[in-house]
Design a protein around this motif. Structure first.
Motif, short mmCIF file in Angstrom:
data_model
loop_
_atom_site.label_atom_id
_atom_site.label_comp_id
_atom_site.label_asym_id
_atom_site.label_seq_id
_atom_site.Cartn_x
_atom_site.Cartn_y
_atom_site.Cartn_z
N ALA A 18 -5.29 2.29 -7.64
CA ALA A 18 -5.12 3.57 -6.96
C ALA A 18 -4.34 3.33 -5.67
CB ALA A 18 -6.46 4.22 -6.65
N GLU A 19 -3.69 4.36 -5.20
CA GLU A 19 -2.93 4.27 -3.96
C GLU A 19 -3.86 3.92 -2.80
OE1 GLU A 19 0.06 7.07 -1.27
OE2 GLU A 19 -0.73 7.79 -3.18
N ALA A 20 -3.37 3.09 -1.90
CA ALA A 20 -4.12 2.66 -0.72
C ALA A 20 -5.30 1.76 -1.05
CB ALA A 20 -4.61 3.87 0.08
N CYS A 21 -5.33 1.19 -2.26
CA CYS A 21 -6.36 0.22 -2.63
C CYS A 21 -5.80 -1.17 -2.36
CB CYS A 21 -6.75 0.37 -4.10
SG CYS A 21 -7.85 -0.93 -4.70
N GLU A 22 -6.19 -1.74 -1.22
CA GLU A 22 -5.66 -3.05 -0.82
C GLU A 22 -6.06 -4.15 -1.79
OE1 GLU A 22 -5.85 -6.09 3.02
OE2 GLU A 22 -6.43 -3.98 3.24
N ALA A 23 -7.31 -4.09 -2.27
CA ALA A 23 -7.78 -5.09 -3.23
C ALA A 23 -6.96 -5.04 -4.52
CB ALA A 23 -9.26 -4.87 -3.54
N CYS A 24 -6.55 -3.83 -4.91
CA CYS A 24 -5.73 -3.66 -6.10
C CYS A 24 -4.37 -4.33 -5.92
CB CYS A 24 -5.53 -2.19 -6.42
SG CYS A 24 -7.05 -1.25 -6.69
N GLU A 25 -3.72 -4.02 -4.80
CA GLU A 25 -2.39 -4.56 -4.54
C GLU A 25 -2.43 -6.08 -4.43
OE1 GLU A 25 -0.96 -2.67 -1.03
OE2 GLU A 25 -0.96 -0.65 -1.90
N THR A 26 -3.46 -6.60 -3.76
CA THR A 26 -3.57 -8.05 -3.60
C THR A 26 -3.73 -8.74 -4.95
OG1 THR A 26 -4.61 -7.75 -1.43
CG2 THR A 26 -4.91 -9.88 -2.51
N LEU A 27 -4.56 -8.17 -5.81
CA LEU A 27 -4.78 -8.78 -7.13
C LEU A 27 -3.50 -8.73 -7.96
CD1 LEU A 27 -6.58 -10.03 -9.26
CD2 LEU A 27 -7.30 -7.72 -9.93
N ILE A 28 -2.82 -7.59 -7.98
CA ILE A 28 -1.59 -7.46 -8.75
C ILE A 28 -0.55 -8.48 -8.28
CG2 ILE A 28 0.37 -5.95 -9.27
CD1 ILE A 28 -2.14 -5.19 -10.78
N ASP A 29 -0.42 -8.61 -6.95
CA ASP A 29 0.54 -9.58 -6.40
C ASP A 29 0.20 -11.00 -6.82
OD1 ASP A 29 1.88 -7.55 -5.16
OD2 ASP A 29 1.00 -7.87 -3.18
N ARG A 30 -1.08 -11.36 -6.77
CA ARG A 30 -1.48 -12.72 -7.13
C ARG A 30 -1.28 -12.99 -8.62
NH1 ARG A 30 -4.59 -16.33 -4.39
NH2 ARG A 30 -3.61 -15.28 -2.61
N LEU A 31 -1.58 -12.01 -9.45
CA LEU A 31 -1.36 -12.17 -10.89
C LEU A 31 0.12 -12.37 -11.19
CD1 LEU A 31 -3.75 -9.43 -12.36
CD2 LEU A 31 -4.12 -11.91 -12.30
N THR A 32 0.96 -11.61 -10.48
CA THR A 32 2.41 -11.73 -10.66
C THR A 32 2.89 -13.10 -10.20
OG1 THR A 32 2.68 -9.35 -10.33
CG2 THR A 32 4.65 -10.72 -10.09
N GLU A 33 2.41 -13.55 -9.04
CA GLU A 33 2.79 -14.86 -8.52
C GLU A 33 2.41 -15.98 -9.49
OE1 GLU A 33 0.87 -15.29 -4.79
OE2 GLU A 33 2.01 -13.68 -3.80
N ASN A 34 1.25 -15.86 -10.12
CA ASN A 34 0.77 -16.89 -11.04
C ASN A 34 1.27 -16.68 -12.46
OD1 ASN A 34 -0.61 -17.81 -8.84
ND2 ASN A 34 -2.65 -17.42 -9.63
N ARG A 35 2.15 -15.70 -12.63
CA ARG A 35 2.73 -15.40 -13.95
C ARG A 35 1.68 -15.16 -15.01
NH1 ARG A 35 7.97 -19.54 -14.21
NH2 ARG A 35 8.93 -18.81 -12.26
N ILE A 36 0.64 -14.43 -14.62
CA ILE A 36 -0.41 -14.05 -15.56
C ILE A 36 -0.05 -12.68 -16.13
CG2 ILE A 36 -2.85 -13.50 -15.83
CD1 ILE A 36 -3.41 -15.40 -13.50
#
Length: 204
Positions: free
Chosen positions: A128-146
């Motif tokens: 959801a918009e303004a969900c910092e935990a969401c954005e952080t998780l998506i970024d980390r998954l992308t970085e780790n190529r998951i």
């Protein structure tokens, strides 16, 4: 165009009302230990109302969504909460309001979108918009190529409703729905406390 609103409130006892575009009010009707959440349609049209409540300190946590058509200028009971003794009480809720015309479109879209096909065996993140935990998780998954797929619950309302229906059997009165809502191949995870740990789990 389906107009949606995701409302998140920490509510206390007493009469409380919040407006959804001045169309629908959610109010409390209290009798003893029972708290009935009412949906009041303030328009001259029948509206399709989606309400999902996550409660603490109540016997009924209302973890399953309720969808009802509310007649014009009327008030309809949606969910009943029963207070537990000596426990702090609060609840949050998601409220989505559609016209009946939009609701018909949702039925059609549900037929076109096979939620099992979308999530089965896959990693899916509901954000959801303004969900910092969401954005952080998506970024980390992308970085780790998951490999994963993300859906914003505001923009992908139909899919989110389908998903809640799909996992209905996994919801209990103790379920606390937190964002991000994570579907990890065959199980649902609501939120996380430790980023490193959740990434490790999702990378398996």
């Amino acid at each position: 165009m389906i107009r949606t609103l995701f409302l998140l409130f920490f509510l206390t006892s007493g009469l409380i009302a919040q407006a959804h575009g001045l169309k629908v009010l959610i109010t409390e009707k209290k009798s003893g230990k029972r708290v009935v959440l009412m949906a009041q349609n303030r328009t001259a049209d029948t509206l399709n109302v989606f309400l999902m409540v996550n409660a603490e300190g109540y016997r009924r946590s209302a973890s399953k969504p309720v969808i009802k058509n509310i007649p014009p200028n009327s008030s309809v009971p949606m969910i009943t909460l029963i207070e537990l003794k000596a426990e702090p009480r609060h609840y949050t809720y998601d409220l989505i309001v559609n016209s009946l015309e939009d609701a018909k479109d949702l039925v059609f879209e549900r037929q076109e979108n096979d939620i099992e096909r979308i999530v089965s065996g896959k990693l899916v993140i509901f954000t959801a918009e303004a969900c910092e935990a969401c954005e952080t998780l998506i970024d980390r998954l992308t970085e780790n190529r998951i490999t994963h797929r993300a859906f914003d619950i505001h923009e992908e309302e139909v899919i989110y409703r389908q998903f809640l229906s799909y996992i209905e059997r996994q919801l209990t009165e103790e379920t606390k729905i937190r964002l991000p809502v994570i579907w990890n191949k065959d199980e649902v995870i609501f939120g996380y406390d430790n980023l490193k740990s959740i990434v490790t789990i999702l990378s398996d």
